[in-house]
Design a protein around this motif. Structure first.
Motif, PDB file in Angstrom:
ATOM      1  N   ALA A  99      17.212  22.640  84.698  1.00  0.00           N
ATOM      2  CA  ALA A  99      18.006  21.886  85.682  1.00  0.00           C
ATOM      3  C   ALA A  99      19.354  21.475  85.069  1.00  0.00           C
ATOM      4  O   ALA A  99      20.400  21.611  85.718  1.00  0.00           O
ATOM      5  N   ARG A 110      15.375  26.685  92.432  1.00  0.00           N
ATOM      6  CA  ARG A 110      15.541  27.333  91.118  1.00  0.00           C
ATOM      7  C   ARG A 110      14.480  28.383  90.825  1.00  0.00           C
ATOM      8  O   ARG A 110      14.690  29.260  90.005  1.00  0.00           O
ATOM      9  N   GLU A 154      16.038  22.303  94.583  1.00  0.00           N
ATOM     10  CA  GLU A 154      17.310  22.982  94.303  1.00  0.00           C
ATOM     11  C   GLU A 154      17.173  24.504  94.272  1.00  0.00           C
ATOM     12  O   GLU A 154      18.106  25.209  93.886  1.00  0.00           O
ATOM     13  N   ASN A 169      21.699  24.204  85.036  1.00  0.00           N
ATOM     14  CA  ASN A 169      21.822  24.756  86.386  1.00  0.00           C
ATOM     15  C   ASN A 169      21.309  26.194  86.429  1.00  0.00           C
ATOM     16  O   ASN A 169      21.924  27.100  87.001  1.00  0.00           O
TER      17      ASN A 169
END
Ligand SMILES: Cc1cc2nc3c(=O)[nH]c(=O)nc-3n(C[C@H](O)[C@H](O)[C@H](O)COP(=O)(O)OP(=O)(O)OC[C@H]3O[C@@H](n4cnc5c(N)ncnc54)[C@H](O)[C@@H]3O)c2cc1C
Length: 531
Positions: free
Chosen positions: A108, A522, A520, A111
Motif C-alpha cells: 500500500a 490492489r 484500493e 502504491n
C-alpha cells in the motif's frame, strides 16, 4: 531445477514415441517446430524495478522472470518466444502470517498491485502481471509450506498455504495420513492455489474436491485478517469458506489453511476396462456412479482419446496384441478405455471391485488386469511433460474443461469437440481433439478435452490460432449448459464468460466483496472479475 519456460523439473525429459509422431502427422500434418528464446536473452529484456528495496523482496531479474507467467497456452508461447511483455517489479517471500501482513502494508505504501503466487500452475492467466502505472509485487508463498499442526482425533491438519503436493503428502504420510488431493499439477501446485481456484484432484471420488477438504483458515486482507473457524458442520448462517474458495487472490492472501485428512489406506489398486462404444461406456459410468459403488477414481476416455493414448503409449507390438485380444472380446473400433481405482481396506476393495465388475460386464466391459491401471498410476504426473515432447515435435497442445448434467454430457461433448475440430478450417488446418470424463457426480460429470494443432509459421500465428479455438469452445460451453470451469478456475481467460453463469446480481455481490476486502483494488485486478 524447475524449468523457467515450461513444465516441471529440467531433469525429467519425456520423448514422443516415433509411432506417436506418425499418428499425429497422419491426423493434422507434419509438426512445425518454432525456435525457443534463451533465459539470457530474456534476462536482458527485464526493465528496472519500480519498487524500492525491502528485506523480504527480491528485485532480481531471474526471479521476476520465473514469476511472470503461469502455464496457460498463451503463457507457454510467451515463455518459449521470450516475449513476456510484463514482469512483476519484485517477488516477496514471506515466511509467516505476520510477514504477509507487513508486505500488504508495504504494498500500500508503494502504491503497488499485489499477486498472491502459489505454484504458478494456473492455466487461465491468474498470476500474470498486466501493464499498469502502479508497480507489481508478486507474493510467493513458497517459504510457507510447513505442516503446523495435526489434530489426530479430529483429522484436521493445519498447513502454511505454500505447501505443494509433495510437501503436503510427505509431511502427512510421515504421520500415517493423506490429504488425497492429486490434481495433475500436484508436483508444483500448492494448497493455497487449490483453495483459491477450487481445484479437483484425480481421486475426488473418494476424498472429495478441495471444497470438501478445506476446513477453515486465515485470509490476510487489506481490511484485516478474516479468520474462518473450523467446525464439523454448522448452521450459523452462510459458510465463510465459500467466500474464500475460488476467490483467486481477489479478496486476500491465505496465510494458514486447515484441511480434513484421512488415515492412509491399507490398499490401493487401479484397473483398466474397455467398453465397446461411447454410448455404452457413458451409460455404464453414470449407472456405476449413481449406484454409489465406492471407487476412488474413475476416468473414461472417449474413442478418440483411447486411440490416441494407445498410439502415444509406445510399445506398438504389445498394443497390437492388446487390440487383438480386445477385438476378440467385442471391443473393436470405437472402444473406450475406463480406468478406475479402489482405495481402502482389502475386504472393502475386494467388494467394490466385484460390484464394479458386475456393473461393467452388463455393458460389455472387457477387463485387462492391473497392468494398464498400474501404468496409469505410475505415470499420472508425467503426462504434463508430454507437452514439452509435443512442442519439440512441432505441435501445440492445450486442454479445456467444463461440467454438466448427465443428460447433457454427450451433446455438450460433441459440440465442444466440433467447435475445436472445425475451428481452424478457414485456414485449412486440422485440429486433433479428444475428451475424457474424470470427475463424476450423481448429477453429472466433468468433461475434459485436449486439442492438438500446428503452430503455423511463427508465434503470432500460434497465438491467433489458440485464441480462435479457445473462444469458439468457451462460447460453445456457456451457450450449451456447461460451467466455464469445473476445476481450472476463471483467471483472466475465462472472466469474459463468467457473467452467463453468475448473472448480474451474482457478479455485483462478488464485486462488493472485493471492494470490502481490497478497497484500493490492489489484488490481482482483472482476475475473476473483469474491471
Ligand atoms: C499440467 C497441469 C495440470 C493441471 N491439472 C489440474 C487438475 O488435475 N485439477 C485442477 O484442479 N487443476 C489443475 N491444473 C490447474 C492448476 O494447477 C490449479 O488451478 C491449481 O489449483 C493452481 O495452484 P497453484 O498453487 O499453482 O496456484 P497459482 O497458479 O500460483 O495461483 C492460482 C490463483 O490462486 C491464487 N492464490 C495462490 N495462492 C494463494 C494464497 N495463498 N492466497 C490467496 N490466493 C492465492 C493466485 O493469486 C491465483 O489467482 C493443472 C495445471 C497444469 C499446468
Amino acid at each position: 531445477m524447475r524449468r523457467w519456460n515450461g513444465w516441471g523439473d529440467e531433469a525429467t525429459v519425456v520423448d514422443l514415441p516415433a509411432h506417436g509422431a506418425g499418428f499425429l502427422a497422419a491426423r493434422i500434418g507434419t509438426g512445425q517446430a518454432l525456435a525457443d528464446a534463451s533465459l539470457a536473452e530474456v534476462v536482458a529484456r527485464v526493465p528496472p524495478s519500480r519498487l524500492s528495496a525491502h528485506p523480504l523482496v527480491s528485485l532480481d531479474a531471474e526471479a521476476r522472470i520465473r514469476h511472470a507467467r503461469g502455464q496457460s497456452l498463451p503463457d507457454w508461447l510467451a515463455m518459449r518466444e521470450g516475449r513476456f511483455e510484463v514482469f512483476p517489479d519484485g517477488v516477496a517471500y514471506p515466511e509467516s502470517a505476520e510477514q504477509i501482513r507487513q508486505l500488504l502494508a508495504w504494498a500500500a505504501e508503494q502504491n503497488a498491485l499485489l499477486i498472491p503466487y502459489g505454484g504458478g500452475t494456473s492455466v487461465a492467466g491468474h498470476i500474470n502481471p498486466q501493464v499498469s502505472d502502479r508497480p507489481v509485487l508478486t507474493l510467493s508463498l513458497a517459504r510457507m509450506g510447513r505442516l503446523l499442526d495435526l489434530d489426530e482425533a479430529s483429522l484436521i491438519a493445519t498447513f502454511g498455504p505454500g505447501a505443494n503436493g509433495p510437501q503436503v503428502e510427505s509431511q502427512l504420510r510421515a504421520r500415517g495420513y493423506t490429504l488425497g488431493h492429486f490434481p495433475q499439477s500436484w508436483e508444483l501446485s500448492t494448497l493455497g492455489g487449490w483453495v483459491a481456484s477450487r481445484s479437483s484432484g484425480q481421486q475426488s471420488l473418494r476424498y472429495g474436491r478441495i471444497e470438501q477438504l478445506f476446513a477453515g483458515g486465515t485470509l490476510e486482507t487489506f481490511a484485516g485478517p478474516l479468520r474462518i473457524a473450523s467446525f464439523p458442520a454448522s448452521a450459523a448462517g452462510p459458510d465463510l469458506r465459500e467466500m474464500v474458495l475460488g476467490s483467486e487472490g481477489r479478496f486476500g492472501v491465505l496465510s494458514e489453511i486447515k484441511v480434513r485428512v484421512t488415515p492412509l489406506a491399507e490398499q490401493e489398486r487401479f484397473y483398466a476396462v474397455f467398453l465397446p462404444s461411447w454410448e455404452r461406456a457413458l451409460e455404464a459410468v453414470r449407472r456405476l456412479t449413481q449406484a454409489r459403488v465406492p471407487l476412488s477414481m474413475l476416468r473414461l476416455a472417449n474413442a478418440e482419446e483411447t486411440q490416441t493414448q494407445l498410439a502415444l503409449a509406445g510399445h506398438p507390438q504389445q498394443i497390437a496384441l492388446l487390440e487383438k485380444y480386445l477385438a476378440l472380446r467385442g471391443a473393436r473400433e470405437g472402444k473406450c478405455m475406463l480406468t478406475f481405482g479402489v482405495t481402502g481396506c482389502r475386504r472393502q476393495n475386494a467388494a467394490s471391485l466385484r460390484q464394479a465388475k458386475d456393473w461393467l460386464k452388463r455393458f460389455g466391459g472387457v477387463f485387462t488386469g492391473t497392468l494398464l491401471g498400474r501404468k496409469w498410476a505410475e505415470n499420472r504426473f508425467r503426462f504434463p511433460y508430454l507437452r514439452e515432447a509435443l512442442w519439440r515435435a512441432g505441435y501445440v497442445v492445450d486442454t479445456l474443461e467444463t461440467a454438466t448434467d448427465w443428460s447433457n454430457v454427450a451433446p455438450l461433448m460433441a459440440q465442444i469437440e466440433k467447435s475445436l475440430r472445425e475451428g481452424l478450417a478457414a485456414e485449412g488446418e486440422r485440429v486433433h481433439v479428444f475428451t475424457h470424463l474424470s470427475h463424476v457426480y450423481g448429477q453429472g460429470s466433468s468433461l475434459y478435452s485436449t486439442y492438438v494443432f500446428r503452430p503455423g509459421s511463427d508465434y503470432a500465428q500460434a497465438l491467433a490460432r489458440w485464441r480462435r479455438l479457445k473462444h469458439a469452445a468457451s462460447q460453445t460451453i456457456v451457450d450449451n449448459g456447461g460451467t466455464i470451469s469445473h476445476q481450472h478456475g476463471v483467471g483472466r481467460d475465462h472472466a469474459p464468460y463468467l457473467a452467463v453463469e453468475k448473472g448480474e446480481q451474482g457478479l455485483a455481490a462478488l464485486r462488493a466483496l472485493s471492494r470490502h476486502f481490497d478497497p484500493e483494488g490492489r489484488l490481482v485486478p482483472g482476475v475473476l472479475l473483469q474491471e
